[in-house]
Structures are given as C-alpha cells and as structure tokens.
Scaffold this motif. Structure first.
Motif, short mmCIF file in Angstrom:
data_model
loop_
_atom_site.label_atom_id
_atom_site.label_comp_id
_atom_site.label_asym_id
_atom_site.label_seq_id
_atom_site.Cartn_x
_atom_site.Cartn_y
_atom_site.Cartn_z
N ASN A 38 0.84 -1.30 0.01
CA ASN A 38 0.01 -0.10 -0.09
C ASN A 38 0.94 1.29 0.04
OD1 ASN A 38 -2.07 1.74 0.24
ND2 ASN A 38 -1.87 1.86 2.59
N ILE A 39 0.62 2.08 -0.98
CA ILE A 39 1.29 3.40 -0.99
C ILE A 39 0.24 4.31 -1.34
CG2 ILE A 39 3.11 4.75 -2.59
CD1 ILE A 39 4.01 2.19 -3.83
N GLN A 42 -0.10 6.85 -3.94
CA GLN A 42 -0.42 6.29 -5.25
C GLN A 42 -2.01 6.18 -5.19
OE1 GLN A 42 2.07 4.64 -7.87
NE2 GLN A 42 0.22 4.99 -8.93
N ALA A 223 8.26 -0.14 -6.18
CA ALA A 223 7.23 0.18 -5.15
C ALA A 223 7.38 -0.19 -3.65
CB ALA A 223 5.91 -0.68 -5.67
N ASN A 226 9.53 2.52 -2.17
CA ASN A 226 8.85 3.81 -2.02
C ASN A 226 7.93 3.61 -0.82
OD1 ASN A 226 9.77 4.51 -4.48
ND2 ASN A 226 8.13 4.47 -5.46
N ALA A 227 7.35 2.46 -0.63
CA ALA A 227 6.37 2.34 0.63
C ALA A 227 7.23 2.43 1.94
CB ALA A 227 5.69 1.12 0.46
#
Length: 323
Positions: A38-39, A42, A223, A226-227
C-alpha cells in the motif's frame, strides 16, 4: 380500466426506476488496483486523477485497492482471487510482478500496468507500440535513466570504488541490475547488489555496518522501496553514504539526489490509459506510454551533512536544488 391492469401499470411504474437503477449499478465499472504494497500517495493519485476525468467513486465507478503487504511472492494468489471473485472490469497493476501475476490469472480482463521493468523483456508485451493480448500501460523503465544515475554518482564521487545497487524481489532481476553493473564497471566501480528480501529486514540490510563496504548507493524504481521511504532514508543517513534515487520524493524527504521520470506525470499517463480502456479501447491495441518528463534534484543540505562538495556542472543541470 380493469383494477388488475391498473395495479399492474402502477407496479410497473414503481419498479421500472428500481430496475433502471440496478442496471445502472451493474454497468458501473469496477476498477481494482493490485500492487505489492500500500502506497497512500499512489492510492490518492489514482482517485484524484480518475475524478479529474469525471469518474466519481461510488457514483459512476467502483474502486478497490488490494496489496500483499510487501510480499511479492503472494501476488499471483491475490491476482487469482480478484479474478475468481469477479470484482474487476479493469485491473491497474502497480509493478511488473503485479502485472505478470494479473496476466497469468486472466486473459480477458483488461490490465493497465505501471511497469518499472521493460515490458517486452519481462514478457508483458509483444512490443511497446502494439502490446497484444489484454495489457497496456506505462513503461517507466528506461535503461538510459539507470545509466545516468550511475554516471551522476561517478561525477559526484570521482574517487569512489565500491558502488551498491539496492533492489527488492520486485526489481532484483537481470533487467534491473544489468545497466547498473555494466555502466558501473565501465566507469571503474566495483558494483555489488543489495537485495532487500523482506521489508522487515530493512534496518539490518541497510545497517551502517553492512553499508560500510560501499562508497555510494544507487536505488532503482521499486514500489516496495517507495512504501518504506522514511525508514530507508533514515538508514542511509545513519550510514553517511551518498545515494541517488529514481524519484524526486526521495530528495524532498531527505535523500541526497534523484534522477528519473516525473512519477506524477507518469501516473497521469497511466490513468489516461485506464480511461481509454473504460471507454472501450482494447488494451492490446494501445501502445505502452513512456514518461515524457525527467528531472534531476539535489538536496544541498544533505550534501553538506555528508561533507560533499558537488561539482558545479552537476548543480547547473539540476531542475531543483534544496538549500
């Protein structure tokens, strides 16, 4: 008019709006975003950009966000579950592994992918201009930008020898590492791979003791990384190692330097592809888009904290410098 006929007419008049409403609900497109983690940014961007195109959640579109909490190996099972449940008219796949999992689970539901690995090399597309099958999307992968990040590290660290490249299971394949390895060796670096096998191990894998063997770090678009941006930036900061990232958010949050596509622009292109598919376009006929905006960002405060004096030629090329 007969009483029975009158009652039937009234009943029909009452039930018709209900049937029409049910038909309207049935026709409301269902979009499921599938990713490894989960970001929030995004998720918010997906909602915002769809709203700008006239898709109001709960009114004329249904949105669902599914992820595997950082476990990339669980993506195939989750993709199969989404298809089995019949809850998706379009799948937005965040990351190449998510897209590959979705493609394996269904050959009919349209898939729009945010791919950080070359879609042709990964097997997502026959070619970028005409992907074929049920998939299209945005190819944020660019060997040129990966090469550029390594070249920038050489400019910033002219005497450095050991370069580390950081990946996860999403990006640890040869297509992500090869440009770093090849360019690094050409520029005189000894390149070592640092793979974060599990986000729970970030503090251990990026500990100052383990990073001590490197002079600088190159991070790929990922991703899962990033999270966990805040924790990664903290650990890199503790190691006092210069690092270059793929997106400007890292610099805004305390990273030294970034070079790569404008991910906000890339996400806008992604949602535009979703819009085309919702309006009836066949994914396989839609070319994979490529980002059109790239930028270099530098955080001078971090450079000073690291005791780095950045070359004027690098500073002059920066699109933004944080002082």
């Amino acid at each position: 008019m007969r009483r029975r006929g009158f009652i039937g007419l009234i009943t029909g008049a009452i039930s018709w709006p209900l049937v029409a409403h049910a038909q309207k609900l049935a026709a409301t497109p269902r979009v499921v975003q599938l990713g490894p983690v989960n970001i929030p940014g995004q998720t918010d961007a997906t909602r915002k950009l769809l709203a700008e195109l006239g898709y109001v959640e709960g009114r004329n579109i249904q949105l669902e966000f599914r992820n595997t909490a950082g476990n990339a190996d669980a993506l195939p099972a989750l993709a199969e579950e989404i298809v089995r449940e019949g809850r998706a008219d379009v799948i937005i796949a965040i990351s190449t592994p998510a897209a590959l999992a979705a493609c394996k689970a269904t050959q009919t539901i349209p898939i729009v992918a945010f791919a950080a690995v070359d879609p042709v090399v990964s097997g997502l597309a026959d070619n970028l201009a005409r992907p074929g099958r049920n998939v299209t999307g945005i190819a944020v992968f660019s060997e040129e930008t990966t090469v550029k990040r390594v070249e920038l590290m050489r400019e910033v660290l002219p005497q450095a020898v050991r370069l580390g490249t950081v990946t996860t299971k999403l990006t640890s394949g040869a297509t992500s590492l090869a440009p770093v390895l090849e360019t690094g060796r050409k520029l005189g670096f000894e390149v070592g791979a640092i793979n974060i096998d599990d986000p729970a191990n970030i503090a251990k894998i990026l500990s100052p003791e383990l990073l001590a063997r490197f002079d600088g770090l190159v991070f790929v678009p990922d991703a899962i990384l990033n999270a966990h941006m805040a924790e990664i930036i903290k650990m890199v900061g503790l190691s006092k190692k210069p690092a270059i990232f793929a997106a400007p958010d890292w610099v805004a949050n305390g990273g030294l330097m970034s070079f790569g596509p404008d991910f906000a622009d890339a996400t806008r292109l992604l949602i535009a592809q979703v819009d085309r598919v919702l309006k009836g376009a066949k994914p396989g006929d839609l070319p994979f888009e490529r980002p059109t905006k790239f930028d270099l960002r530098i955080n001078l405060r971090i450079a000073k904290a690291l005791g780095l004096t950045l070359p004027p030629t690098v500073l002059a090329r920066a699109d933004e410098v944080i002082e």
